[in-house]
Write an enzyme that holds these catalytic residues in place. Structure first.
Site, PDB file in Angstrom:
ATOM      1  N   TYR A  77      -8.295  22.473  -3.168  1.00  0.00           N
ATOM      2  CA  TYR A  77      -8.173  23.567  -2.197  1.00  0.00           C
ATOM      3  C   TYR A  77      -8.669  24.867  -2.853  1.00  0.00           C
ATOM      4  O   TYR A  77      -8.291  25.187  -3.985  1.00  0.00           O
ATOM      5  CB  TYR A  77      -6.704  23.704  -1.763  1.00  0.00           C
ATOM      6  CG  TYR A  77      -6.482  24.845  -0.812  1.00  0.00           C
ATOM      7  CD1 TYR A  77      -6.946  24.768   0.496  1.00  0.00           C
ATOM      8  CD2 TYR A  77      -5.862  26.012  -1.230  1.00  0.00           C
ATOM      9  CE1 TYR A  77      -6.772  25.831   1.373  1.00  0.00           C
ATOM     10  CE2 TYR A  77      -5.686  27.074  -0.352  1.00  0.00           C
ATOM     11  CZ  TYR A  77      -6.145  26.980   0.944  1.00  0.00           C
ATOM     12  OH  TYR A  77      -5.987  28.028   1.794  1.00  0.00           O
TER      13      TYR A  77
ATOM     14  N   LYS B  21       0.651  23.762   7.281  1.00  0.00           N
ATOM     15  CA  LYS B  21      -0.220  22.757   7.904  1.00  0.00           C
ATOM     16  C   LYS B  21       0.621  21.753   8.699  1.00  0.00           C
ATOM     17  O   LYS B  21       1.240  22.116   9.665  1.00  0.00           O
ATOM     18  CB  LYS B  21      -1.080  22.099   6.814  1.00  0.00           C
ATOM     19  CG  LYS B  21      -1.692  23.096   5.811  1.00  0.00           C
ATOM     20  CD  LYS B  21      -2.686  24.048   6.438  1.00  0.00           C
ATOM     21  CE  LYS B  21      -3.067  25.223   5.543  1.00  0.00           C
ATOM     22  NZ  LYS B  21      -3.495  24.892   4.200  1.00  0.00           N
TER      23      LYS B  21
ATOM     24  N   ASP C 148      -0.237  17.911  -4.725  1.00  0.00           N
ATOM     25  CA  ASP C 148      -0.284  18.710  -3.501  1.00  0.00           C
ATOM     26  C   ASP C 148      -0.397  17.711  -2.349  1.00  0.00           C
ATOM     27  O   ASP C 148      -1.440  17.099  -2.145  1.00  0.00           O
ATOM     28  CB  ASP C 148      -1.482  19.667  -3.556  1.00  0.00           C
ATOM     29  CG  ASP C 148      -1.582  20.562  -2.317  1.00  0.00           C
ATOM     30  OD1 ASP C 148      -1.095  20.162  -1.247  1.00  0.00           O
ATOM     31  OD2 ASP C 148      -2.178  21.655  -2.432  1.00  0.00           O
TER      32      ASP C 148
ATOM     33  N   ARG D 241      17.538  36.626  -1.072  1.00  0.00           N
ATOM     34  CA  ARG D 241      16.427  36.184  -1.914  1.00  0.00           C
ATOM     35  C   ARG D 241      16.858  34.931  -2.679  1.00  0.00           C
ATOM     36  O   ARG D 241      16.091  34.008  -2.905  1.00  0.00           O
ATOM     37  CB  ARG D 241      15.975  37.282  -2.885  1.00  0.00           C
ATOM     38  CG  ARG D 241      14.966  36.770  -3.903  1.00  0.00           C
ATOM     39  CD  ARG D 241      14.163  37.844  -4.649  1.00  0.00           C
ATOM     40  NE  ARG D 241      14.859  39.081  -4.881  1.00  0.00           N
ATOM     41  CZ  ARG D 241      15.804  39.285  -5.809  1.00  0.00           C
ATOM     42  NH1 ARG D 241      16.147  38.311  -6.640  1.00  0.00           N
ATOM     43  NH2 ARG D 241      16.398  40.444  -5.924  1.00  0.00           N
TER      44      ARG D 241
END
Ligand code: PLP
Length: 384
Positions: free
Chosen positions: A102, A199, A174, A50
């Protein structure tokens, strides 16, 4: 780490070195949750996956180099990356965000983080005056998307960052739509760059991921603390797929942009099309700015058919090469109808106010042959 060279070289080499134990040229998928220690606390920099994992580290260094940043952190999704940034804030803090945003970002801001006492205001970030007026003494962060989804509005990152910094407000961009190949927000003055690497970074529609890149050590330390504390980390296989994706990012973005410009021109000359949104067209209000801050104009196009809603819906289901699907940025071309798909959660009145009409169609242009894509659009328009 090799952070030298031009973009396409960094894409292939940054963060990648032959595996020390075998000489493997490609970074292995380190499927391990834990690491042996020589003595308590004596280890090779990896304790628990982690916190650190070698495949993830290679991806984090690669993405940092591509954005021209000093530090990269990867997350399990774009939303996890965005949530990590907001999780560094405190109750009582204020965020100013773009209003053409978004949908998932709008949702996590208003439905999750507002419950913890962080407040958000949404403004048109193409209007510097509107941004300036929205900043208050409690504002800690300015959140930008450029180009926006689905109307491809362009915000001047350098101008808005300067204005925010004068009021001690940090700027996050972003950069999912542009990718670092087309636009480098950190070099334009932003403090943080955020990605949905699902994406274009991944580029093959086969993995979900997110990232935050910065050159500010104190931001990096706060974000690293959140990454480890909250734990929304990507698995090593996902990191491997994303590393495979970034190697061809430059090639893909060239082809996406080349194809999209051809298709935007085809659509804007079509008798059945009333409006085309693409920053590469001279008619786009953000064209000059996009030319200044971007290397090319990307693979996303939106347009409206003269015949409106029913024809748009019909067209979207008549495609043969394009697939009717959500998401974007993969090698394959996709078509979507924002009003009933990606943006259905936004109330109709609010949608119309932003220019997001019922007849609007969104295209994610892939890397196929442009002639086949235009022919597909032509047959579908004729049959709708
Ligand atoms: C997809 C997307 C996100 C969310 O990313 P996920 O990987 O789906 O969590 C955030 N911002 C933009 C611009 C996106 O396109």
């Amino acid at each position: 780490m090799n952070t030298k060279g031009k973009f396409a070289t960094r894409a292939v080499h940054a963060g990648q070195k032959p595996d020390p134990s075998t000489g493997a040229v490609m970074t292995p998928v380190y499927l391990t949750s834990t690491y042996v220690q020589e003595a308590p606390g004596v280890h090779k920099g990896f304790e628990y996956s982690r916190t650190q994992n070698p495949t993830r580290k290679a991806l984090e260094e690669n993405l940092a180099a591509l954005e021209g940043g000093d530090y990269g952190l990867c997350f399990a999704s774009g939303m996890a990356a965005i949530s990590a940034v907001i999780s560094t804030l405190n109750s009582g803090d204020h965020v100013v965000s773009g209003n053409d945003l978004y949908g998932g970002t709008y949702r996590v801001f208003t439905k999750v983080f507002e419950r913890f006492g962080i407040s958000f205001d949404f403004v048109d970030t193409t209007d510097a005056e509107a941004v300036s007026q929205a900043l208050t003494p409690k504002t800690k962060l300015l959140w930008l998307e450029t180009p926006t989804n689905p109307l491809l509005n362009i915000t001047d990152i350098a101008e808005i960052s300067k204005l925010a910094h004068e009021k001690n407000v940090a700027v996050a961009v972003d950069n999912t739509f542009a990718t670092p190949y087309l636009q480098e927000p950190l070099s334009l003055g932003a403090d943080l760059v955020v990605h949905s690497s699902t994406k274009y970074i991944g580029g093959h529609s086969d993995v979900v991921g997110g990232a935050v890149i910065t050159s500010d050590k104190s931001w990096h330390e706060r974000l690293k603390f959140i990454q480890n504390s909250v734990g929304a980390v990507p698995g090593p296989m996902d990191c491997f797929l994303l590393l495979r994706g970034t190697k061809t990012l430059a090639l893909r973005m060239e082809r996406h942009s080349e194809n999209a410009l051809k298709i935007a021109r085809f659509l804007s000359n079509h008798s059945q099309v009333s409006k085309v949104y693409y920053p590469g067209l001279e008619s786009h209000p953000g064209h000059a700015l996009a030319k200044k801050q971007m290397r090319a104009f990307g693979g996303m196009i939106s347009f409206e058919l003269k015949a409106g809603f029913e024809a748009a819906k019909k067209m979207a289901s008549q495609m043969k090469v394009f697939s009717l699907a959500e998401s974007l940025g993969g090698v394959e071309s996709l078509i979507g109808h924002p009003a009933t798909m990606t943006h259905a959660a936004i109330p109709r009145e609010e949608r119309l106010k932003r220019g997001l009409t019922d007849g609007l169609i969104r295209l994610s242009i892939g890397i196929e042959d442009a002639e086949d894509l235009t022919a597909d659009l032509e047959q579908a328009i004729l049959n709708s």
